[in-house]
Every structure is written in C-alpha cells, then in structure tokens.
Write a protein that holds these residues in place. Structure first.
Motif, PDB file in Angstrom:
ATOM      1  N   UNK A  90       0.828  -1.204   0.000  1.00  0.00           N
ATOM      2  CA  UNK A  90       0.000   0.000   0.000  1.00  0.00           C
ATOM      3  C   UNK A  90       0.863   1.255   0.000  1.00  0.00           C
ATOM      4  N   UNK A  91       1.960   1.235   0.752  1.00  0.00           N
ATOM      5  CA  UNK A  91       2.861   2.392   0.785  1.00  0.00           C
ATOM      6  C   UNK A  91       3.476   2.647  -0.585  1.00  0.00           C
ATOM      7  N   UNK A  92       3.896   1.593  -1.261  1.00  0.00           N
ATOM      8  CA  UNK A  92       4.482   1.754  -2.592  1.00  0.00           C
ATOM      9  C   UNK A  92       3.471   2.350  -3.573  1.00  0.00           C
ATOM     10  N   UNK A  93       2.254   1.880  -3.514  1.00  0.00           N
ATOM     11  CA  UNK A  93       1.210   2.380  -4.417  1.00  0.00           C
ATOM     12  C   UNK A  93       0.872   3.840  -4.135  1.00  0.00           C
ATOM     13  N   UNK A  94       0.849   4.209  -2.860  1.00  0.00           N
ATOM     14  CA  UNK A  94       0.551   5.592  -2.503  1.00  0.00           C
ATOM     15  C   UNK A  94       1.673   6.515  -2.963  1.00  0.00           C
ATOM     16  N   UNK A  95       2.929   6.077  -2.842  1.00  0.00           N
ATOM     17  CA  UNK A  95       4.043   6.876  -3.349  1.00  0.00           C
ATOM     18  C   UNK A  95       3.866   7.180  -4.836  1.00  0.00           C
ATOM     19  N   UNK A  96       3.479   6.180  -5.596  1.00  0.00           N
ATOM     20  CA  UNK A  96       3.279   6.363  -7.029  1.00  0.00           C
ATOM     21  C   UNK A  96       2.124   7.324  -7.284  1.00  0.00           C
ATOM     22  N   UNK A  97       1.082   7.226  -6.495  1.00  0.00           N
ATOM     23  CA  UNK A  97      -0.070   8.115  -6.667  1.00  0.00           C
ATOM     24  C   UNK A  97       0.312   9.566  -6.359  1.00  0.00           C
ATOM     25  N   UNK A  98       1.152   9.753  -5.350  1.00  0.00           N
ATOM     26  CA  UNK A  98       1.561  11.104  -4.976  1.00  0.00           C
ATOM     27  C   UNK A  98       2.404  11.769  -6.053  1.00  0.00           C
ATOM     28  N   UNK A  99       3.052  10.976  -6.898  1.00  0.00           N
ATOM     29  CA  UNK A  99       3.859  11.559  -7.963  1.00  0.00           C
ATOM     30  C   UNK A  99       3.006  12.413  -8.888  1.00  0.00           C
ATOM     31  N   UNK A 100       1.732  12.051  -9.000  1.00  0.00           N
ATOM     32  CA  UNK A 100       0.800  12.826  -9.826  1.00  0.00           C
ATOM     33  C   UNK A 100       0.117  13.935  -9.026  1.00  0.00           C
ATOM     34  N   UNK A 101       0.509  14.082  -7.754  1.00  0.00           N
ATOM     35  CA  UNK A 101      -0.043  15.159  -6.946  1.00  0.00           C
ATOM     36  C   UNK A 101      -1.235  14.779  -6.099  1.00  0.00           C
ATOM     37  N   UNK A 102      -1.683  13.544  -6.207  1.00  0.00           N
ATOM     38  CA  UNK A 102      -2.844  13.114  -5.438  1.00  0.00           C
ATOM     39  C   UNK A 102      -2.439  12.805  -3.994  1.00  0.00           C
ATOM     40  N   UNK A 103      -3.328  13.079  -3.060  1.00  0.00           N
ATOM     41  CA  UNK A 103      -3.045  12.783  -1.661  1.00  0.00           C
ATOM     42  C   UNK A 103      -4.298  12.323  -0.948  1.00  0.00           C
ATOM     43  N   UNK A 104      -4.312  12.535   0.337  1.00  0.00           N
ATOM     44  CA  UNK A 104      -5.473  12.160   1.127  1.00  0.00           C
ATOM     45  C   UNK A 104      -5.168  11.069   2.114  1.00  0.00           C
ATOM     46  N   UNK A 105      -6.174  10.704   2.870  1.00  0.00           N
ATOM     47  CA  UNK A 105      -6.026   9.703   3.927  1.00  0.00           C
ATOM     48  C   UNK A 105      -6.717   8.410   3.517  1.00  0.00           C
ATOM     49  N   UNK A 106      -6.091   7.306   3.886  1.00  0.00           N
ATOM     50  CA  UNK A 106      -6.618   5.998   3.506  1.00  0.00           C
ATOM     51  C   UNK A 106      -6.596   5.046   4.698  1.00  0.00           C
ATOM     52  N   UNK A 107      -7.700   4.329   4.871  1.00  0.00           N
ATOM     53  CA  UNK A 107      -7.735   3.241   5.839  1.00  0.00           C
ATOM     54  C   UNK A 107      -7.128   1.999   5.187  1.00  0.00           C
ATOM     55  N   UNK A 108      -6.241   1.336   5.923  1.00  0.00           N
ATOM     56  CA  UNK A 108      -5.607   0.126   5.393  1.00  0.00           C
ATOM     57  C   UNK A 108      -5.924  -1.033   6.322  1.00  0.00           C
ATOM     58  N   UNK A 109      -6.826  -1.874   5.875  1.00  0.00           N
ATOM     59  CA  UNK A 109      -7.210  -3.055   6.635  1.00  0.00           C
ATOM     60  C   UNK A 109      -7.660  -4.143   5.689  1.00  0.00           C
ATOM     61  N   UNK A 110      -7.894  -5.304   6.241  1.00  0.00           N
ATOM     62  CA  UNK A 110      -8.329  -6.444   5.444  1.00  0.00           C
ATOM     63  C   UNK A 110      -9.771  -6.311   4.994  1.00  0.00           C
ATOM     64  N   UNK A 111     -10.557  -5.578   5.797  1.00  0.00           N
ATOM     65  CA  UNK A 111     -11.978  -5.478   5.530  1.00  0.00           C
ATOM     66  C   UNK A 111     -12.771  -6.604   6.161  1.00  0.00           C
TER      67      UNK A 111
END
Length: 348
Positions: free
Chosen positions: A233-254
């Motif tokens: 999840x951290x790796x994917x968020x880093x890639x998303x931030x490269x385009x300027x996107x941010x925000x908060x995300x819950x990370x759980x199994x569901x």
C-alpha cells in the motif's frame, strides 16, 4: 531509479516497506535511532543512518546530502497505554518530529510524503466498517498525536504544496513470507505475536481482555492486515503522490476476527495449545473495529494478497518459531547486516 528516505525503517512496518521498495528497484536510505528498530531488520545494501530525527541540524544535512524523491515517515512512539501515562511526551515527539521531517523535505524540494498513521483516530467508531469519512475522535494521546500530525501536513500542502498521504493502519500482523523479516517488539503488545509466544512458552500466558462483548464468541473483533500488504500500500501511494494526489486511507483487510479466532488459528497453524486466561475488559476498548478499504482499492488497485487469518498467522509463526529471541543480538549490537553500508557517525 527513485530514492526514498524511510524514517523508522528499522522497525516492523518500516523494514517490510523498505524491502518492498528495494525489490521493485528503488534506492532507499533508512534513518532510525534504533530505540525501537533493529539493525538486523535493515535489508542488505540499504544505507542506514543511526540518528535521532529530533536532531534538526543532522536532518537538514541528510536532505542536503541526497536527493530524495519522497519520504515515508514511520518513526514515532506508538503504544496507546504508554501514551495514557506520558501524554505530553507523545504529543510533543510525534507531532514535532513529523513536522521537522516535513519541513526538511520541503526545504530540499522533496514533494512526496507518506505518514504512518493509525485507526486509533476513530476512537469508538460511529459505524462498521470504518471508512475515511467516519468521525475522528481519538481516545488516547497517541491517536491525538497522529491526528495533529495529519493536520500539520495538510497545512504544509496548502501553503508549501507538499503532496502527502496518511495510511491509517488497523492491526498490522504477519511477517515476510520468505522469512527474512518479522515482528520483534519490546515490550510486545500485539495479539498474534503474544499468542505465538504463549504457544512457544516464551513469557507468560496470554490474557484475553473480556469475553462478554456482543460479538460472535464474546471476545473483541479486530481487523488484521498483513504487513507485506501494508508495505505494498505504501508503494502504491508513493506512485499516486507523484501525480499530486493525496489524502487519507484506511488500510485493513476489511474482515474482522475475534480474539478466540486468533487463538484457534495459532493453535491450528502451530499444532500447539495457546495457554490463556480471561481477564477483565480494558476501558475504552470497542467491541468491533473493522476497516473499509474501498477507497484504497479504488484509487490504487490495492488488494490484500494475504487475506486469510491462517495466511497471516502462518507467516508470523514461521518467523517467530525460527527466531525465538527476535533479531540476533550480535548482529544488532555489532556489525551491520552483511552487504549493508556502515551507519554514518552520529553528530556530536
């Protein structure tokens, strides 16, 4: 090749994330004072700087010495119980250190920042599963410190253009499926390693805090997410931030599992009994905490690869049973891991 600074990268979730970054071809520098982390948890070939992030001058020197494409900030105090005894310590260190790192990043031109946050922000949730729009009402100084850090980063975004995200973990669990890393806390407070320790005869029997909740079997239900999935999840968020996107995300199994179900899984995987006793419920413990991970799935394509409780417990058992004393003391207190660069000298 991108280069990332990982504070607290010798800790549990941090080290697994460092490993994930290295495996996808990124260059990583770890900054850790080793007060909670382990030298042996830093993967071979990764630069380790042993330093306190409260040392502002040294922090600025580090950012001046390397060009970082992003920062992943794991370094923090993270024990809820301790925060109830030392509230000012948690509020001062967790908030100020986060903002110190963010400020150094901004001054160096580094625009991506990922914060290791927590589901403790939600307190007693107003709905289950818990989504990102659920009410934020921390019940501990630890949770409050993370909320304050998130607010500070949002101001850094508004004023300085910092692209940031916070990943709000539920219950990180498990170990590297290849057995290279695992969970080694002192003191240990997480249920799965405590149950495994009890099965191994390490320490005392497990205490189950309450068995009269309105749940499937009377014990509290929690969401356990595999640490390798957290790293992804951290790796994917880093890639998303490269385009300027941010925000908060819950990370759980569901998916939620009760304390008794965890005990059963440890016994099933290990083939050993888990000695335990029933204790009184802890004040402020919600009966059920389960995450909605729909936003993370939608925005990044993330999904848990180790979703079943037995998968999570199996990896945790494999690492702990082969490392009953955690990371090797000689390796931690002596030379760095084979192939790793020697730590830089601490500033005087």
């Amino acid at each position: 090749m991108a280069r990332f600074l990982v504070t607290g990268g010798a800790g549990y979730v941090g080290s697994h994330t460092v490993l994930a970054l290295v495996e996808r071809g990124d260059d990583v520098v770890v900054l850790d004072d080793l007060s909670q982390g382990h030298r042996g948890a830093v993967p071979p070939g990764v630069e380790l700087i042993v330093e306190d992030i409260a040392n502002t001058r040294r922090l600025q020197e580090i950012f001046a010495s390397w060009h970082f494409d992003g920062v992943l900030h794991f370094a923090a105090r993270s024990l809820v119980g301790e925060s109830m005894r030392e509230p000012l310590l948690y509020l001062s260190e967790n908030v100020s250190n986060t903002l110190r790192v963010a400020e150094a990043a901004i001054k160096s031109g580094c625009k991506r920042f990922v914060l290791s946050s927590t589901a403790a922000l939600f307190g007693m949730p107003d709905r289950i599963p818990i989504d990102e729009d659920s009410k934020l009402f921390p019940l501990s100084p630890y949770g409050e410190s993370k909320l304050m850090a998130e607010k500070g980063l949002e101001w850094a975004h508004k004023i300085h253009g910092l692209h940031w995200s916070a990943l709000r973990y539920f219950n990180a669990a498990g170990a590297d499926p290849k057995g290279r890393l695992g969970e080694d806390h002192d003191p240990e407070t997480h249920l799965i390693p405590l149950a495994i320790n009890a099965a191994l005869g390490i320490g005392s029997e497990l205490t189950v805090f309450g068995d009269k909740y309105d749940t499937i079997d009377g014990t509290a239900v929690r969401d356990y997410v595999h640490v390798t999935d957290l790293a992804d999840a951290h790796c994917r968020i880093l890639d998303r931030l490269e385009a300027g996107h941010g925000g908060c995300y819950n990370v759980g199994n569901g998916t939620g599992y009760s304390v008794r179900q965890v005990i059963d899984a440890v016994e099933r995987v290990s083939g050993r009994p888990v000695p335990h006793r029933i204790g009184p419920p802890r004040a402020g413990d919600p009966p059920v905490l389960v995450a909605s991970n729909e936003r993370l799935r939608r925005d990044t394509g993330w999904s848990p690869r180790y979703a079943s409780l037995d998968d999570i417990v199996s990896t945790a058992w494999a690492w702990r049973s082969s490392h009953p004393n955690g990371f090797d003391d000689a390796r931690e207190k002596g030379s760095p891991p084979e192939g790793a660069a020697a730590p830089l000298a601490q500033a005087g």
